[in-house]
Design a protein around this motif. Structure first.
Motif, PDB file in Angstrom:
ATOM      1  N   CYS A 337       0.827  -1.212   0.000  1.00 51.99           N
ATOM      2  CA  CYS A 337       0.000   0.000   0.000  1.00 51.99           C
ATOM      3  C   CYS A 337       0.859   1.259   0.000  1.00 51.99           C
ATOM      4  O   CYS A 337       0.468   2.296  -0.543  1.00 51.99           O
ATOM      5  CB  CYS A 337      -0.936  -0.005   1.205  1.00 51.99           C
ATOM      6  SG  CYS A 337      -2.247  -1.235   1.109  1.00 51.99           S
ATOM      7  N   LYS A 339       3.331   1.844  -1.690  1.00 50.66           N
ATOM      8  CA  LYS A 339       3.817   2.134  -3.044  1.00 50.66           C
ATOM      9  C   LYS A 339       2.691   2.569  -3.977  1.00 50.66           C
ATOM     10  O   LYS A 339       2.940   2.823  -5.160  1.00 50.66           O
ATOM     11  CB  LYS A 339       4.491   0.886  -3.620  1.00 50.66           C
ATOM     12  CG  LYS A 339       5.702   0.418  -2.811  1.00 50.66           C
ATOM     13  CD  LYS A 339       6.273  -0.877  -3.379  1.00 50.66           C
ATOM     14  CE  LYS A 339       7.438  -1.377  -2.542  1.00 50.66           C
ATOM     15  NZ  LYS A 339       7.969  -2.673  -3.053  1.00 50.66           N
ATOM     16  N   ALA A 340       1.457   2.629  -3.463  1.00 46.35           N
ATOM     17  CA  ALA A 340       0.314   3.024  -4.296  1.00 46.35           C
ATOM     18  C   ALA A 340       0.313   4.539  -4.448  1.00 46.35           C
ATOM     19  O   ALA A 340       0.041   5.273  -3.495  1.00 46.35           O
ATOM     20  CB  ALA A 340      -0.990   2.535  -3.674  1.00 46.35           C
ATOM     21  N   ASP A 341       0.646   5.016  -5.642  1.00 40.53           N
ATOM     22  CA  ASP A 341       0.803   6.452  -5.881  1.00 40.53           C
ATOM     23  C   ASP A 341      -0.545   7.152  -6.045  1.00 40.53           C
ATOM     24  O   ASP A 341      -1.464   6.633  -6.665  1.00 40.53           O
ATOM     25  CB  ASP A 341       1.635   6.690  -7.142  1.00 40.53           C
ATOM     26  CG  ASP A 341       3.058   6.173  -7.011  1.00 40.53           C
ATOM     27  OD1 ASP A 341       3.570   6.186  -5.874  1.00 40.53           O
ATOM     28  OD2 ASP A 341       3.636   5.757  -8.027  1.00 40.53           O
ATOM     29  N   GLY A 342      -0.640   8.332  -5.462  1.00 40.13           N
ATOM     30  CA  GLY A 342      -1.765   9.217  -5.725  1.00 40.13           C
ATOM     31  C   GLY A 342      -3.045   8.920  -4.985  1.00 40.13           C
ATOM     32  O   GLY A 342      -4.029   9.638  -5.158  1.00 40.13           O
ATOM     33  N   THR A 343      -3.077   7.879  -4.142  1.00 33.97           N
ATOM     34  CA  THR A 343      -4.331   7.530  -3.473  1.00 33.97           C
ATOM     35  C   THR A 343      -4.213   7.514  -1.949  1.00 33.97           C
ATOM     36  O   THR A 343      -5.203   7.304  -1.278  1.00 33.97           O
ATOM     37  CB  THR A 343      -4.844   6.158  -3.949  1.00 33.97           C
ATOM     38  OG1 THR A 343      -3.803   5.182  -3.805  1.00 33.97           O
ATOM     39  CG2 THR A 343      -5.286   6.215  -5.398  1.00 33.97           C
ATOM     40  N   SER A 344      -3.036   7.714  -1.411  1.00 33.08           N
ATOM     41  CA  SER A 344      -2.817   7.766   0.045  1.00 33.08           C
ATOM     42  C   SER A 344      -3.604   6.682   0.776  1.00 33.08           C
ATOM     43  O   SER A 344      -4.492   6.980   1.590  1.00 33.08           O
ATOM     44  CB  SER A 344      -3.214   9.145   0.598  1.00 33.08           C
ATOM     45  OG  SER A 344      -2.498  10.170  -0.044  1.00 33.08           O
ATOM     46  N   GLY A 362      -8.660   9.455  -4.465  1.00 33.65           N
ATOM     47  CA  GLY A 362      -7.840  10.104  -5.476  1.00 33.65           C
ATOM     48  C   GLY A 362      -8.593  10.234  -6.779  1.00 33.65           C
ATOM     49  O   GLY A 362      -9.824  10.116  -6.821  1.00 33.65           O
ATOM     50  N   ASP A 366      -6.039   6.986 -10.824  1.00 38.98           N
ATOM     51  CA  ASP A 366      -5.126   6.542  -9.772  1.00 38.98           C
ATOM     52  C   ASP A 366      -5.765   5.460  -8.896  1.00 38.98           C
ATOM     53  O   ASP A 366      -5.094   4.518  -8.474  1.00 38.98           O
ATOM     54  CB  ASP A 366      -4.709   7.727  -8.905  1.00 38.98           C
ATOM     55  CG  ASP A 366      -3.716   8.644  -9.608  1.00 38.98           C
ATOM     56  OD1 ASP A 366      -3.100   8.203 -10.591  1.00 38.98           O
ATOM     57  OD2 ASP A 366      -3.579   9.806  -9.184  1.00 38.98           O
ATOM     58  N   SER A 370      -4.327   1.730  -8.355  1.00 34.50           N
ATOM     59  CA  SER A 370      -4.010   1.224  -7.016  1.00 34.50           C
ATOM     60  C   SER A 370      -4.726  -0.084  -6.733  1.00 34.50           C
ATOM     61  O   SER A 370      -4.165  -0.993  -6.118  1.00 34.50           O
ATOM     62  CB  SER A 370      -4.375   2.274  -5.958  1.00 34.50           C
ATOM     63  OG  SER A 370      -3.552   3.413  -6.058  1.00 34.50           O
TER      64      SER A 370
END
Length: 433
Positions: A337, A339-344, A362, A366, A370
């Motif tokens: 998790c 490393k999941a870009d753009g979704t925090s 997000g 994205d 994710s």
């Protein structure tokens, strides 16, 4: 509007025209609000006889869970079919109508020092029927089990309108097959749950919450600690690992946090707290929350996931995943998790049972990326990931339930045998059933 339906329900129980369609889908061209089991049965029988589709809804908290049809012919709302029908304190059982909100039931039982041993999300809005239909559970699954473990009897309306009963109203019921398990977790695709009989447990005399916060580099140390804790004589009801994003929201500390909950008589709780403190590795921050703060923490926790009440049209897309892994692989999920870009991602998972939840926010692109990345990571670990919340328009762009399992033909066969015309919650379950 089919004219025959007005003969079944009075006008005040029928919303003749849906005024708006929810972005999560699972809508209905008309909505009916029956207040008796007979009325529910008549609506289902009408739909079966006239080739209509029914979408079932309770509190609406799981509206974004499954469903590849935007709108059915009839939305069957059980929101007005609620209340306790039988409570036997001595036998520790309760029978309740499916549309009853979870917190209403818990408030009633609290007068008798009892409770249903479940901790679902959004308990004020979530109904008993929806919780059972989705086999929902929360962090305290470690000590409580899932909805399937609490149900001892059901009343169900079959897709042809027949009313059947499975299980019984006593805990020690061993007659025949355990048919409850067929309907619990079936997402309303096999029948409309009208009544649920649940086994109860006493309210805990005391509860506390221990929070262990630690830096990422202590992952292996905390994994070994968790194994030792589960192998010890301690009996936590929850052993939930939280990633920094959700920990920041719930505790104010942006670190990995292990939430350990104890519920028992006060001497037992205090003893377990002392033993736990002596087990905690060095350089781990320990916080012991008193009962009132522990209750508030779990209240915030249960309302952290997105649902129909928080999802509004806009630039931010919300999604949730349920991930199943081997117990200690939850630590690896947290890394995935991260490393999941753009979704925090806000992620948490039970180290005693391996079930995790991941919440994403997000852009649509994205969020979809994710979902696929987290699913791929879970499957590489031998687990699975299913989408439990996603706008309707996006559910066609990903496999909500993941790949079909080898046993899918059995599930498909049961659906065809019970509901050959797909009257109930069409395309709401695994494989588009």
């Amino acid at each position: 509007m089919p004219t025959d339906l007005t003969a079944i329900l009075p006008d005040e129980k029928v919303l003749h025209k849906t005024e708006w369609n929810h972005l999560l889908g699972n809508n209905g061209e008309i909505t009916v609000f029956p207040t008796t089991e007979e009325e529910i049965s008549e609506v289902v029988r009408f739909a079966s006889n006239h080739g209509k589709k029914i979408s079932i809804i309770g509190g609406g908290t799981k509206r974004g869970f499954g469903g590849l049809s935007d709108s059915a012919d009839i939305q069957l709302s059980l929101s007005k079919y609620k209340g306790i029908t039988e409570h036997t304190p001595g036998d520790m059982t309760v029978t309740v109508r499916a549309g009853t909100p979870f917190n209403e039931l818990q408030s009633f039982l609290a007068q008798f020092g009892q409770m249903v041993s479940l901790d679902p999300s959004w308990p004020e809005q979530a109904t008993i029927g929806g919780i059972v239909a989705a086999n929902e559970s929360g962090p305290k699954r470690l000590g409580y089990g899932s909805a399937r473990d609490s149900v001892i009897g059901l009343r169900i309306i079959y897709p042809d309108g027949r009313v059947i009963r499975s299980g019984g109203r006593v805990v020690k019921n061993v007659a025949g097959y355990d048919m409850n398990k067929l309907f619990v977790g079936s997402m309303g695709t096999l029948g409309v749950l009208t009544e649920v009989t649940l086994k109860l447990r006493p309210l805990p005399a005391c509860q506390s919450l221990v929070l262990l916060s630690y830096p990422e580099e202590m992952k292996d140390v905390m994994k070994q600690f968790s194994v030792e804790l589960l192998d010890s004589a301690l009996e936590p009801v929850a052993l939930e690992l939280m990633n920094p994003a959700i920990s920041k929201r719930l505790t104010g500390l942006k670190t990995y946090t292990l939430a350990i909950s104890f519920e028992d008589f006060e001497p037992s709780v205090r003893y377990q707290e002392r033993v736990l403190k002596n087990m905690v590795p060095e350089h781990v921050q320990v916080s012991v929350l008193p009962e009132d703060e522990a209750v508030k923490f779990w209240e915030r926790f249960c309302t952290s996931a997105p649902n129909a009440y928080s999802s509004k049209p806009g630039s931010v897309t919300e999604a949730s995943l349920k991930v199943g892994l081997k117990n200690m692989d939850v630590f690896n999920l947290m890394a995935i998790c991260g490393k999941a870009d753009g979704t925090s991602p806000e992620a948490h998972g039970g180290l005693g049972h391996g079930l995790s939840k991941v919440h994403l926010r997000g852009s649509s692109q994205d969020v979809l990326a994710s979902i696929e990345a987290i699913r791929a990571g879970a499957e590489d670990l031998g687990g699975y990931a299913i989408v439990t919340h996603l706008p309707y328009s996006m559910r066609h762009k990903t496999e909500v339930w993941g790949s079909k399992p080898d046993y899918f033909f059995l599930i498909e066969g049961i659906k065809k045998a019970v509901d050959p015309h797909s009257v109930l919650n069409d395309k709401r379950y695994l494989g588009g059933i």
